[in-house]
Design a protein around this motif. Structure first.
Motif, short mmCIF file in Angstrom:
data_model
loop_
_atom_site.label_atom_id
_atom_site.label_comp_id
_atom_site.label_asym_id
_atom_site.label_seq_id
_atom_site.Cartn_x
_atom_site.Cartn_y
_atom_site.Cartn_z
N TYR A 1 0.78 -0.96 -0.06
CA TYR A 1 -0.11 0.20 0.00
C TYR A 1 0.94 1.21 0.06
CZ TYR A 1 -3.75 -3.25 1.54
OH TYR A 1 -4.68 -4.36 1.84
N GLU A 2 2.09 0.86 0.62
CA GLU A 2 2.96 2.35 0.74
C GLU A 2 3.80 2.49 -0.52
OE1 GLU A 2 5.48 1.69 3.97
OE2 GLU A 2 3.69 0.57 5.15
N LEU A 3 3.76 1.79 -1.64
CA LEU A 3 4.37 1.76 -2.94
C LEU A 3 3.71 3.04 -3.50
CD1 LEU A 3 4.57 -1.79 -3.97
CD2 LEU A 3 6.71 -0.45 -2.92
N ASP A 4 4.72 3.43 -4.71
CA ASP A 4 4.19 4.74 -5.49
C ASP A 4 2.92 4.08 -6.45
OD1 ASP A 4 4.97 7.20 -7.22
OD2 ASP A 4 4.68 5.57 -8.77
N ALA A 5 1.90 5.03 -6.49
CA ALA A 5 0.92 4.71 -7.24
C ALA A 5 1.13 3.92 -8.64
CB ALA A 5 -0.07 5.77 -7.54
N GLU A 6 2.10 4.32 -9.37
CA GLU A 6 2.37 3.69 -10.73
C GLU A 6 2.75 2.47 -10.46
OE1 GLU A 6 1.89 4.76 -13.87
OE2 GLU A 6 0.38 6.23 -12.82
N VAL A 7 3.38 2.02 -9.56
CA VAL A 7 4.19 0.82 -9.34
C VAL A 7 2.84 -0.17 -8.86
CG1 VAL A 7 5.55 -0.85 -7.86
CG2 VAL A 7 6.25 1.43 -8.49
N ARG A 8 2.21 0.37 -7.97
CA ARG A 8 0.65 -0.50 -7.59
C ARG A 8 -0.07 -0.74 -8.72
NH1 ARG A 8 -2.22 2.67 -4.78
NH2 ARG A 8 -1.01 4.26 -4.14
N LYS A 9 -0.35 0.40 -9.71
CA LYS A 9 -0.86 -0.06 -10.98
C LYS A 9 -0.50 -1.09 -11.66
CE LYS A 9 -2.95 2.78 -14.67
NZ LYS A 9 -2.87 4.14 -15.13
N ALA A 10 0.81 -1.35 -11.96
CA ALA A 10 1.77 -2.07 -12.77
C ALA A 10 1.29 -3.47 -12.17
CB ALA A 10 2.95 -1.68 -12.90
N ILE A 11 1.60 -3.62 -10.78
CA ILE A 11 1.36 -4.90 -10.00
C ILE A 11 -0.10 -5.40 -10.29
CG2 ILE A 11 1.31 -6.13 -7.85
CD1 ILE A 11 3.31 -4.05 -6.93
N ARG A 12 -1.14 -4.66 -10.13
CA ARG A 12 -2.51 -4.99 -10.52
C ARG A 12 -2.77 -5.43 -12.06
NH1 ARG A 12 -7.33 -4.78 -8.12
NH2 ARG A 12 -9.29 -4.66 -9.27
N ALA A 13 -2.10 -4.75 -12.88
CA ALA A 13 -2.23 -4.94 -14.28
C ALA A 13 -1.47 -6.34 -14.58
CB ALA A 13 -1.43 -3.82 -15.05
N ASN A 14 -0.56 -6.67 -13.91
CA ASN A 14 -0.04 -8.00 -13.95
C ASN A 14 -0.83 -8.86 -13.67
OD1 ASN A 14 2.15 -10.16 -12.92
ND2 ASN A 14 2.57 -9.43 -14.93
#
Length: 267
Positions: free
Chosen positions: A160-173
């Motif tokens: 949850y503490e990661l940058d929004a773009e990183v979290r977005k990429a994880i979810r996309a994967n």
């Protein structure tokens, strides 16, 4: 054969780092690490059964012996290299099983946030039921509902503490995976169906690096126990991160991995 990608080193290294991903992910989770790693070593990333571009036959049982044989087929093509096998979480469980049962001799084993299986038979039965229930969610409710629930697991709270773009990429994967194939992966080689390797790990002779994240208390304890059981091993605890070290502090992850490989090269 399992789907894989080979990245040749920029310095004619004889070392080959083989990287195995975790559940509901694929080999692309390591894409951001390739440029740094291949400056020093060759890299091979693999999609495990049911993930990414894998095309394993759904009529087969993807148990641990099946995966070990599939890895044999891939790794036998790289017999000219010194092979170092790295696995994260689910991939770490596969890597540990392979180190004990695979046909290709390893020069090093790197385990990120992983375990040697469940020791209690009652706990194993319970986990098989949990894996089966999650597989049902994937098949009936669909991928998005499963991913929503998966992201709420305490294991991934530090993300949850990661940058929004990183979290977005994880979810996309996660959302790019095939729910039916993920369900089969859960049933066939989820934690519940992993053999209990604790009685065997003391027989390992390959040099082993065990990585844990400071915030991932459960796996910090498991990592310490692995260190006590595996003769030629050591642990590294990464500060201020949780379960997904390679995502939460990619720079430190690369530094630790390359440091281990350099030690091996100079040994």
């Amino acid at each position: 054969m399992l789907h894989y990608n080979f990245f040749k080193s920029q310095n004619d290294s004889k070392q080959l780092l083989v990287m195995l991903h975790g559940f509901i992910s694929d080999s692309t989770t390591y894409d951001s690490h390739i440029e740094q790693l291949r400056q020093h070593v060759n890299v091979l990333t693999i999609d495990l059964p049911g993930h990414g571009q894998d095309t394993s036959d759904m009529s087969d049982t993807w148990d641990f012996p099946y995966i070990a044989h599939a890895l044999d087929e891939v790794l036998s093509q790289y017999h000219m290299y010194d092979v170092y096998l790295l696995g994260y979480s689910m991939g770490g469980r596969v890597a540990l099983y392979y180190a004990l049962n695979g046909s290709v001799a390893l020069r090093g084993l790197l385990l990120e946030s992983t375990s040697a299986g469940i020791q209690s038979e009652a706990d194993k039965v319970e986990r098989v039921q949990v894996d089966a229930a999650r597989a049902k969610v994937l098949e009936i409710a669909g991928l998005e509902i499963f991913v929503n629930d998966w992201e709420k697991l305490p294991l991934f709270r530090s993300q949850y503490e990661l940058d929004a773009e990183v979290r977005k990429a994880i979810r996309a994967n996660r959302m790019s995976q095939n729910p039916v194939r993920l369900a089969k992966a859960l049933r066939d080689y989820g934690t519940g169906n992993m053999p209990n390797l604790w009685p065997q790990v003391s027989s390992l002779r390959v040099r082993t690096l065990i990585l844990t994240g400071e915030k991932d208390e459960k796996f910090v304890q498991i990592g310490q126990k692995l260190k006590e059981e595996i003769p030629n091993s050591r642990t590294v605890q990464v500060s201020d991160v949780g379960h997904t070290i390679h995502v939460e502090d990619s720079t430190e992850f690369d530094t630790i991995i390359l440091g281990f490989l350099k030690e091996e090269q100079n040994d």
